[in-house]
Design a protein around this motif. Structure first.
Motif, PDB file in Angstrom:
ATOM      1  N   VAL A   1      50.325  44.231  41.210  1.00  0.00           N
ATOM      2  CA  VAL A   1      49.816  42.674  41.523  1.00  0.00           C
ATOM      3  C   VAL A   1      50.080  41.896  40.232  1.00  0.00           C
ATOM      4  O   VAL A   1      50.529  40.594  40.463  1.00  0.00           O
ATOM      5  CB  VAL A   1      48.403  42.932  41.874  1.00  0.00           C
TER       6      VAL A   1
ATOM      7  N   ASN B   1      45.931  42.517  51.588  1.00  0.00           N
ATOM      8  CA  ASN B   1      46.909  41.627  50.704  1.00  0.00           C
ATOM      9  C   ASN B   1      47.668  40.819  51.958  1.00  0.00           C
ATOM     10  O   ASN B   1      48.659  40.047  51.703  1.00  0.00           O
ATOM     11  CB  ASN B   1      48.161  42.445  50.337  1.00  0.00           C
TER      12      ASN B   1
ATOM     13  N   PHE C   1      46.197  33.702  42.761  1.00  0.00           N
ATOM     14  CA  PHE C   1      45.876  34.902  42.785  1.00  0.00           C
ATOM     15  C   PHE C   1      44.639  35.196  43.252  1.00  0.00           C
ATOM     16  O   PHE C   1      43.382  34.681  43.094  1.00  0.00           O
ATOM     17  CB  PHE C   1      45.799  35.498  41.503  1.00  0.00           C
TER      18      PHE C   1
ATOM     19  N   SER D   1      53.848  40.998  40.357  1.00  0.00           N
ATOM     20  CA  SER D   1      54.065  39.498  41.313  1.00  0.00           C
ATOM     21  C   SER D   1      53.835  38.410  40.876  1.00  0.00           C
ATOM     22  O   SER D   1      54.559  37.371  40.835  1.00  0.00           O
ATOM     23  CB  SER D   1      53.210  40.105  42.505  1.00  0.00           C
TER      24      SER D   1
ATOM     25  N   THR E   1      41.495  37.903  44.979  1.00  0.00           N
ATOM     26  CA  THR E   1      41.256  39.111  45.763  1.00  0.00           C
ATOM     27  C   THR E   1      40.520  39.018  47.128  1.00  0.00           C
ATOM     28  O   THR E   1      39.687  38.178  47.237  1.00  0.00           O
ATOM     29  CB  THR E   1      40.297  39.848  44.470  1.00  0.00           C
TER      30      THR E   1
ATOM     31  N   ALA F   1      45.391  40.505  46.949  1.00  0.00           N
ATOM     32  CA  ALA F   1      45.378  41.863  46.842  1.00  0.00           C
ATOM     33  C   ALA F   1      43.926  42.417  46.964  1.00  0.00           C
ATOM     34  O   ALA F   1      43.211  41.697  46.831  1.00  0.00           O
ATOM     35  CB  ALA F   1      45.987  42.324  45.402  1.00  0.00           C
TER      36      ALA F   1
ATOM     37  N   VAL G   1      49.508  35.156  45.741  1.00  0.00           N
ATOM     38  CA  VAL G   1      49.334  36.602  45.717  1.00  0.00           C
ATOM     39  C   VAL G   1      48.087  37.181  45.957  1.00  0.00           C
ATOM     40  O   VAL G   1      47.106  36.633  45.293  1.00  0.00           O
ATOM     41  CB  VAL G   1      49.878  37.209  44.059  1.00  0.00           C
TER      42      VAL G   1
ATOM     43  N   ASP H   1      46.508  49.199  42.171  1.00  0.00           N
ATOM     44  CA  ASP H   1      47.488  48.211  42.269  1.00  0.00           C
ATOM     45  C   ASP H   1      47.617  47.434  41.318  1.00  0.00           C
ATOM     46  O   ASP H   1      48.306  46.358  41.420  1.00  0.00           O
ATOM     47  CB  ASP H   1      47.009  47.547  43.609  1.00  0.00           C
TER      48      ASP H   1
END
Length: 163
Positions: free
Chosen positions: A148, A124, A118, A151, A120, A138, A136, A144
């Motif tokens: 997120v 995306n 994950f 997902s 940031t 984002a 994933v 969001d």
């Protein structure tokens, strides 16, 4: 009178810049300690990441999964034996954090199939080019968080169903 030391100023600015990325344990103990299925979450702190991870932890707890949360770079005692790993990471100017990249690079290809990364980032679209993990990504926008988290939950459930 003290001389101006540009090196000292740069060090202070650097220390202030990396301070938000310092991680503290979110949870020292396993949630659902008696559950047979275990997931490790190794993450950096941040308002957005913490909000997403709270939703992920709640969903996995509802699934009777034992969730262990550690700071990224924390103790990795037997983490490779766990059926699922979520790594929370931030992409900066020079790419992925060294701690997260090192965490993943130490894994075999088989172990990487258990990881959901994950990240940031600025949007995306970012993906790690050489790590071969499910990802994933984002931007850190609070609106969001549910999408997120959803997902990540779907991806880690898929990983756990293959164990």
């Amino acid at each position: 009178m003290r001389r101006f030391n540009p090196l000292r100023v740069m060090f202070i600015l650097f220390a202030l810049a990396i301070r938000p990325f310092a991680s503290e344990p979110v949870n020292d103990n396993c949630i659902n300690e008696s559950a047979k299925t275990r997931v490790l979450i190794a993450t950096q702190n941040g308002i957005f990441k913490d909000s997403v991870m709270r939703m992920v932890i709640a969903a996995l707890s509802d699934d009777s999964v034992c969730v262990k949360v550690l700071p990224l770079g924390g103790s990795r005692t037997r983490w490779r034996k766990l059926p699922g790993i979520i790594i929370g990471n931030t992409v900066g100017l020079f790419g992925m954090s060294g701690t997260a990249k090192g965490f993943v690079r130490k894994c075999t290809d088989r172990e990487r199939k258990k990881i959901v990364l994950f990240t940031t980032a600025f949007g995306n679209k970012w993906r790690p080019k050489d790590l071969k993990v499910d990802c994933v990504t984002a931007a850190s926008e609070m609106k969001d968080v549910p999408d997120v988290a959803g997902s990540i939950i779907n991806k880690i459930r898929a990983v756990l169903s293959k164990k």
